[in-house]
Design a protein around this motif. Structure first.
Motif, PDB file in Angstrom:
ATOM      1  N   VAL A 231       0.856  -1.169   0.000  1.00  0.00           N
ATOM      2  CA  VAL A 231       0.000   0.000   0.000  1.00  0.00           C
ATOM      3  C   VAL A 231       0.900   1.230   0.000  1.00  0.00           C
ATOM      4  CG1 VAL A 231      -0.172   0.184   2.517  1.00  0.00           C
ATOM      5  CG2 VAL A 231      -2.035   1.067   1.086  1.00  0.00           C
ATOM      6  N   GLY A 232       0.421   2.315  -0.614  1.00  0.00           N
ATOM      7  CA  GLY A 232       1.241   3.519  -0.721  1.00  0.00           C
ATOM      8  C   GLY A 232       0.604   4.714  -0.040  1.00  0.00           C
ATOM      9  N   PHE A 233       1.437   5.537   0.601  1.00  0.00           N
ATOM     10  CA  PHE A 233       0.984   6.759   1.258  1.00  0.00           C
ATOM     11  C   PHE A 233       1.730   7.960   0.669  1.00  0.00           C
ATOM     12  CE2 PHE A 233       0.629   3.437   4.556  1.00  0.00           C
ATOM     13  CZ  PHE A 233      -0.699   3.581   4.924  1.00  0.00           C
ATOM     14  N   ASN A 234       1.126   9.133   0.846  1.00  0.00           N
ATOM     15  CA  ASN A 234       1.806  10.391   0.539  1.00  0.00           C
ATOM     16  C   ASN A 234       1.272  11.443   1.499  1.00  0.00           C
ATOM     17  OD1 ASN A 234       3.311  12.426  -0.826  1.00  0.00           O
ATOM     18  ND2 ASN A 234       1.429  13.070  -1.841  1.00  0.00           N
ATOM     19  N   LEU A 235       2.116  11.899   2.414  1.00  0.00           N
ATOM     20  CA  LEU A 235       1.687  12.893   3.399  1.00  0.00           C
ATOM     21  C   LEU A 235       1.982  14.278   2.830  1.00  0.00           C
ATOM     22  CD1 LEU A 235       2.898  11.236   6.718  1.00  0.00           C
ATOM     23  CD2 LEU A 235       0.835  10.816   5.367  1.00  0.00           C
ATOM     24  N   ALA A 292      -7.545   5.104   5.612  1.00  0.00           N
ATOM     25  CA  ALA A 292      -6.811   6.326   5.271  1.00  0.00           C
ATOM     26  C   ALA A 292      -7.715   7.331   4.561  1.00  0.00           C
ATOM     27  CB  ALA A 292      -5.606   5.987   4.400  1.00  0.00           C
ATOM     28  N   SER A 293      -8.584   6.846   3.691  1.00  0.00           N
ATOM     29  CA  SER A 293      -9.489   7.733   2.967  1.00  0.00           C
ATOM     30  C   SER A 293     -10.428   8.459   3.918  1.00  0.00           C
ATOM     31  CB  SER A 293     -10.288   6.934   1.934  1.00  0.00           C
ATOM     32  OG  SER A 293      -9.434   6.369   0.962  1.00  0.00           O
ATOM     33  N   ALA A 294     -10.810   7.811   5.013  1.00  0.00           N
ATOM     34  CA  ALA A 294     -11.685   8.468   5.995  1.00  0.00           C
ATOM     35  C   ALA A 294     -10.980   9.678   6.609  1.00  0.00           C
ATOM     36  CB  ALA A 294     -12.089   7.479   7.080  1.00  0.00           C
ATOM     37  N   PHE A 295      -9.644   9.643   6.681  1.00  0.00           N
ATOM     38  CA  PHE A 295      -8.860  10.776   7.174  1.00  0.00           C
ATOM     39  C   PHE A 295      -8.468  11.730   6.038  1.00  0.00           C
ATOM     40  CE2 PHE A 295      -7.963   7.815  10.690  1.00  0.00           C
ATOM     41  CZ  PHE A 295      -8.005   8.655  11.796  1.00  0.00           C
ATOM     42  N   ARG A 296      -8.836  11.395   4.820  1.00  0.00           N
ATOM     43  CA  ARG A 296      -8.421  12.127   3.623  1.00  0.00           C
ATOM     44  C   ARG A 296      -6.888  12.154   3.504  1.00  0.00           C
ATOM     45  NH1 ARG A 296     -12.306  13.623   0.771  1.00  0.00           N
ATOM     46  NH2 ARG A 296     -11.009  14.895  -0.604  1.00  0.00           N
ATOM     47  N   ILE A 297      -6.268  11.050   3.908  1.00  0.00           N
ATOM     48  CA  ILE A 297      -4.834  10.856   3.691  1.00  0.00           C
ATOM     49  C   ILE A 297      -4.651  10.231   2.312  1.00  0.00           C
ATOM     50  CG2 ILE A 297      -2.788   9.586   4.442  1.00  0.00           C
ATOM     51  CD1 ILE A 297      -3.962   9.644   7.280  1.00  0.00           C
ATOM     52  N   PRO A 298      -3.867  10.835   1.423  1.00  0.00           N
ATOM     53  CA  PRO A 298      -3.634  10.225   0.112  1.00  0.00           C
ATOM     54  C   PRO A 298      -3.051   8.818   0.264  1.00  0.00           C
ATOM     55  CG  PRO A 298      -2.886  12.493   0.104  1.00  0.00           C
ATOM     56  CD  PRO A 298      -3.213  12.154   1.534  1.00  0.00           C
ATOM     57  N   CYS A 299      -3.760   7.830  -0.271  1.00  0.00           N
ATOM     58  CA  CYS A 299      -3.379   6.432  -0.066  1.00  0.00           C
ATOM     59  C   CYS A 299      -3.942   5.621  -1.223  1.00  0.00           C
ATOM     60  CB  CYS A 299      -3.945   5.937   1.267  1.00  0.00           C
ATOM     61  SG  CYS A 299      -3.591   4.208   1.649  1.00  0.00           S
ATOM     62  N   ALA A 300      -3.194   4.616  -1.656  1.00  0.00           N
ATOM     63  CA  ALA A 300      -3.645   3.805  -2.789  1.00  0.00           C
ATOM     64  C   ALA A 300      -3.021   2.422  -2.714  1.00  0.00           C
ATOM     65  CB  ALA A 300      -3.257   4.467  -4.113  1.00  0.00           C
ATOM     66  N   PRO A 519      -9.069  16.078 -12.446  1.00  0.00           N
ATOM     67  CA  PRO A 519      -9.105  15.476 -11.109  1.00  0.00           C
ATOM     68  C   PRO A 519      -8.137  14.301 -11.008  1.00  0.00           C
ATOM     69  CG  PRO A 519     -10.974  14.738 -12.385  1.00  0.00           C
ATOM     70  CD  PRO A 519     -10.264  15.755 -13.235  1.00  0.00           C
ATOM     71  N   ALA A 520      -7.831  13.900  -9.785  1.00  0.00           N
ATOM     72  CA  ALA A 520      -6.856  12.830  -9.593  1.00  0.00           C
ATOM     73  C   ALA A 520      -7.315  11.526 -10.242  1.00  0.00           C
ATOM     74  CB  ALA A 520      -6.590  12.620  -8.105  1.00  0.00           C
ATOM     75  N   PHE A 521      -8.574  11.132  -9.995  1.00  0.00           N
ATOM     76  CA  PHE A 521      -9.045   9.832 -10.476  1.00  0.00           C
ATOM     77  C   PHE A 521     -10.190   9.942 -11.480  1.00  0.00           C
ATOM     78  CE2 PHE A 521      -6.746   8.694  -6.643  1.00  0.00           C
ATOM     79  CZ  PHE A 521      -6.106   7.521  -7.012  1.00  0.00           C
ATOM     80  N   ASP A 529     -13.682  10.550  -5.519  1.00  0.00           N
ATOM     81  CA  ASP A 529     -13.456  11.563  -4.490  1.00  0.00           C
ATOM     82  C   ASP A 529     -12.196  11.329  -3.675  1.00  0.00           C
ATOM     83  OD1 ASP A 529     -15.762  13.103  -5.069  1.00  0.00           O
ATOM     84  OD2 ASP A 529     -17.004  11.612  -4.036  1.00  0.00           O
ATOM     85  N   MET A 530     -11.395  10.344  -4.076  1.00  0.00           N
ATOM     86  CA  MET A 530     -10.145  10.103  -3.350  1.00  0.00           C
ATOM     87  C   MET A 530      -9.153  11.231  -3.618  1.00  0.00           C
ATOM     88  SD  MET A 530      -9.290   6.021  -3.597  1.00  0.00           S
ATOM     89  CE  MET A 530      -7.577   6.372  -3.178  1.00  0.00           C
ATOM     90  N   VAL A 531      -8.415  11.612  -2.574  1.00  0.00           N
ATOM     91  CA  VAL A 531      -7.347  12.590  -2.713  1.00  0.00           C
ATOM     92  C   VAL A 531      -6.155  11.900  -3.371  1.00  0.00           C
ATOM     93  CG1 VAL A 531      -5.809  14.156  -1.491  1.00  0.00           C
ATOM     94  CG2 VAL A 531      -8.156  13.817  -0.682  1.00  0.00           C
ATOM     95  N   GLY A 532      -5.532  12.576  -4.303  1.00  0.00           N
ATOM     96  CA  GLY A 532      -4.399  11.950  -4.976  1.00  0.00           C
ATOM     97  C   GLY A 532      -3.388  12.958  -5.479  1.00  0.00           C
ATOM     98  N   TYR A 533      -2.136  12.623  -5.306  1.00  0.00           N
ATOM     99  CA  TYR A 533      -1.028  13.416  -5.822  1.00  0.00           C
ATOM    100  C   TYR A 533      -0.179  12.508  -6.714  1.00  0.00           C
ATOM    101  CZ  TYR A 533      -2.412  16.686  -2.163  1.00  0.00           C
ATOM    102  OH  TYR A 533      -3.128  17.549  -1.376  1.00  0.00           O
TER     103      TYR A 533
END
Length: 799
Positions: A231-235, A292-300, A519-521, A529-533
């Motif tokens: 799994v990947g994160f981006n803070l 992670a999505s519930a916290f709106r932390i970019p994660c995939a 948009p990201a996705f 609606d996922m946050v993405g960078y």
């Protein structure tokens, strides 16, 4: 294999924006092939002359993807001009003769080479490989693990981005005067721009010194092992940092300033990483992404060429489609949509099926921006006089730029460089996040004006601040929309829609406006609606899966997803503008960040569905050439990259190293044999290079005809002898950061007309000019808006 829900869907409407345009393609790698692929997908008739491809191999599944739908014509390079095309794509091993380039009349001509059409390395026959270009670009210096060689990206990202930028440059050039229709697309310039994360700008802002060399490490956190995969994160923000500690059940660290800062996590790298992985290994990928999505932390999820096919989002959007001519494998769909329709590919035309010359418009048919639109409601066709020779492609266009970070920043700055009046819109309550990355500490005066990403991607704009979540801000934004030709944005889809500014609303305000959403996705699908960078979609797409040492975890390529999406977006927008400027009708353009990355990683899906082979990480090795790698020199942390691309180069390398046993070993006479003994050969080469100076060693290798390059420090690539001579960077006086080298567009007209002309604006710098002088607000009204924080020049919350 999972069926795609739209495999039997009807074809998209035939009136694609490039319908009627003729393209002649002479390509030798996936860079030129993908440029032609994009033009074909947007409706152009692409004739591919000859078959000089060095990669991908002719007849391979990847080649079938790149060239499907194009017309194949036998011939040599000299035959390309005879086609009388509107756009000419030339991918060559080095800069051609100027007289040759003058033989294409009014066509837009884009030339892809390793080093460009000018500069000390152009036309000198300097050998290159993808690895050596990445080395010279500076990108290797920021990727890899301590005590191991610097690491290249694994999916030919520089070639993909070059192809996308070349296609965008071609469509843009066709809309300007003849003086600006020869476009230079160098692999080195693009790779330096696309994979360096504006390290050069940041180092200049902060005054970094070359010594010590920059430390290499993976992002922390980034790709982490889960119970059933990676799994990947981006803070991306301070809030992300704090929420992440709660997510991994370490709220005690919230009181520890070191663990809530980027630098602190690296200082306690082992401790932090152990805590992260102790938590991630207890959960599945799906559980982690949901939490992670519930916290709106970019994660995939970190996908590969097999798992991405079954991701609910790629399935719902129908992104992987059967190749029309070779239905045994799936390929990425075009990564852009016009008015909600994604172009669909047809079967490959029969050989020689070139359209008659009277069925397409002449190359001088694109009208300048001040030509009245046609009243014809059919597909956009040619008509109107030729622009003046010195007309920039987008002169006369007004662009509202709500774009943020790299993708939105690049599209707006490219439009500005190409002549548009670009008005960047931010809110003092929520400024462009790129202002906060790679700059000065918050103790510095006006620190928000010194972010490396903001400065690198926001030239040629004017700045206005508007909080359009307020009634006054919304009313002013609507007035700006009414007078604009283009609106670009890359927010999460909910942002514009919650403000009541979706496509229908914007189209009612201004029926001729082109709305470009990035948009990201995408605007649909379960991950909408996922946050993405960039890092998020690199993880999601499979780019991480291919980057890394063969014996280690996947590694973020760190950067190329953003410029790839930016180039893809500029291409889609430039194509849509052809229709809008000829007909006066607006268009909704959609180009998701993730889908551009999925294209760049597309070889994995193509190979898996065509052959059942799952492509893996291979470090710095090449699937064909051998040996290839990054090797130490006598200078600490000063590395060289080299490639033996064929048997002749191998023999020259063995002679240069003085290894008669290598030269006489029949088992090493073929690339396959050398790949089988890669460990042995790389160890021998490392022992040889370790006693030599870097620059002198590269000179010796090049003199022997072997592709080689210095692993440049990405912080100082603006001083690169070739890039500096070409003017990729120009010194710019900035109000708070000083005189800083900022990049020009990496693909630009040879005329110099596409170079940047004005510095990045400060926050709200042009409020009075735009809101006062142009919209007519008086001083009292502007003062009231400032007091209400609807407009301003300082971010809210900054003392």
């Amino acid at each position: 294999m999972t069926a795609r829900p739209d495999d039997t869907a009807p074809l998209a409407p035939p009136a694609l924006p490039l319908a009627g345009l003729r393209v002649a393609e002479w390509s030798r790698s996936l860079a030129g092939g993908y440029a032609g692929r994009m033009l074909c997908d947007a409706g152009a008739r692409v004739v591919r002359v000859g078959d000089r491809a060095s990669s991908p191999a002719p007849g391979s599944a990847l080649a079938a993807y790149l060239h499907g739908g194009k017309v194949a014509e036998p011939g040599d390079l000299a035959d390309v001009a005879a086609l009388g095309a509107d756009i000419v794509l030339l991918e060559l091993p080095d800069a051609p003769d100027e007289a040759f380039l003058a033989g294409f009349g009014a066509a837009a001509v884009v030339v892809i080479t390793p080093w460009g059409l000018s500069g000390p390395w152009a036309g000198a026959g300097r050998p290159s490989s993808e690895l050596t270009i990445q080395a010279e670009s500076g990108s290797l210096s920021l990727r890899g693990l301590p005590n191991r060689p610097p690491l290249m990206t694994g999916s030919s990202e520089g070639l993909w981005v070059t192809g996308a930028m070349a296609a965008a440059g071609a469509v843009a050039a066709l809309q300007g005067g003849r003086a600006h229709r020869l476009v230079d697309a160098p692999l080195l310039d693009v790779t330096a721009y696309a994979t360096n994360l504006f390290l050069d700008v940041g180092a200049s802002v902060t005054g970094e010194a070359p010594e010590p060399p920059r430390a290499r490490n993976r992002l922390n956190p980034s790709v982490e092992p889960a119970a059933d995969g990676y799994v990947g994160f981006n803070l991306a923000s301070a809030q992300n940092h704090e929420d992440f500690l709660v997510l991994i059940e370490r709220p005690d660290w919230l009181a520890d300033p070191q663990m809530t800062s980027h630098q602190g996590r690296y200082e306690r790298y082992d401790e932090f990483t152990a805590a992260v992985r102790a938590w991630t290994r207890r959960h599945t990928v799906a559980e982690i992404v949901e939490r992670a999505s519930a916290f709106r932390i970019p994660c995939a999820p970190v996908h590969d060429g097999r798992t991405v096919l079954d991701d609910p989002h790629t399935v719902a959007r129908g992104f992987y489609q059967p190749n029309p001519s070779h239905p045994g494998f799936l390929e990425p769909a075009p990564a852009f949509l016009f008015d909600g329709s994604r172009p669909r590919r047809g079967a490959e035309p029969p050989p020689g099926a070139v359209p008659p010359s009277d069925s397409v418009p002449p190359p001088d048919s694109v009208p300048p921006p001040d030509v009245a639109p046609s009243s014809d409601d059919g597909p956009a066709r040619a008509g109107g006089p030729e622009p003046a020779d010195d007309t920039l492609p987008f002169a006369g266009l007004r662009v509202l730029d709500l774009g943020t970070w790299w993708v939105g920043g690049y599209v707006g700055t490219a439009l500005g460089a190409l002549g548009a009046d670009v008005v960047k819109v931010e809110s003092t309550r929520r400024v462009d996040g790129s202002r906060f990355l790679g700059g000065l500490p918050t103790t510095h005066d006006h620190w928000w004006e010194c972010g490396a990403f903001y400065l690198g991607a926001n030239s040629d704009k004017r700045s206005v601040t508007l909080d359009f979540s307020t009634p006054d801000g919304r009313a002013l934004l609507e007035r700006l929309i009414a007078g604009a030709d283009v609106l670009i944005e890359n927010y999460a889809p909910r942002v514009l829609e919650s403000a009541g500014l979706d496509w229908d609303a914007v189209h009612r305000i201004n029926p001729r406006l082109v709305l470009h959403r990035m948009p990201a996705f995408g605007l649909s699908g379960p991950r909408r609606d996922m946050v993405g960078y960039a890092q998020t979609v690199e993880q999601f797409s499979g780019l991480c899966w291919r980057t890394g040492y063969s014996d280690a975890d996947p590694h973020n390529p760190s950067g190329p997803a953003d410029p790839m999406a930016a180039a893809n977006s500029l291409f889609a927008l430039a194509s849509a503008l052809l229709t809008a400027r000829r007909t006066g009708r607006g268009t909704l353009v959609e180009s998701p960040l993730a889908e551009a990355a999925l294209v760049m990683a597309g070889e994995q899906v193509i190979t898996w569905t065509a052959t059942g082979v799952l492509l893996e990480r291979r470090g710095n090795r090449d699937p064909v050439a051998a040996p290839q790698g990054v090797f130490p020199t006598a200078e600490p942390e000063r590395w060289v990259a080299l490639t033996a691309a064929d048997d002749a180069q191998w023999r020259a390398l063995a002679e240069l190293v003085g290894r008669a046993d290598w030269a006489g070993d029949a088992r090493l006479a073929t690339a396959a044999g050398r790949r089988d003994r890669a460990d042995e050969l790389e160890a021998g080469l490392a022992a040889w290079t370790a006693g030599q100076g870097r620059a002198a060693l590269v000179d010796r290798l090049l003199a022997a005809g072997i592709p080689a390059g210095e692993v440049r420090d990405g912080r100082f690539v603006h001083d690169h002898p070739h890039l500096a001579a070409r003017g990729l960077y120009r010194p710019v006086d900035l109000p708070w950061a000083g005189t800083i080298p900022l990049p020009n567009l990496p693909v630009r007209a040879v005329s110099g007309g596409w170079d940047h002309r004005r510095r990045p604006p400060t926050l709200g710098e042009h409020n009075t000019e735009i809101l006062g002088q142009e919209l007519g607000l008086d001083e009292d009204r502007l003062a009231g808006l400032t007091r209400a924080a609807v407009i301003g020049t300082v971010p809210v919350g900054v003392a």
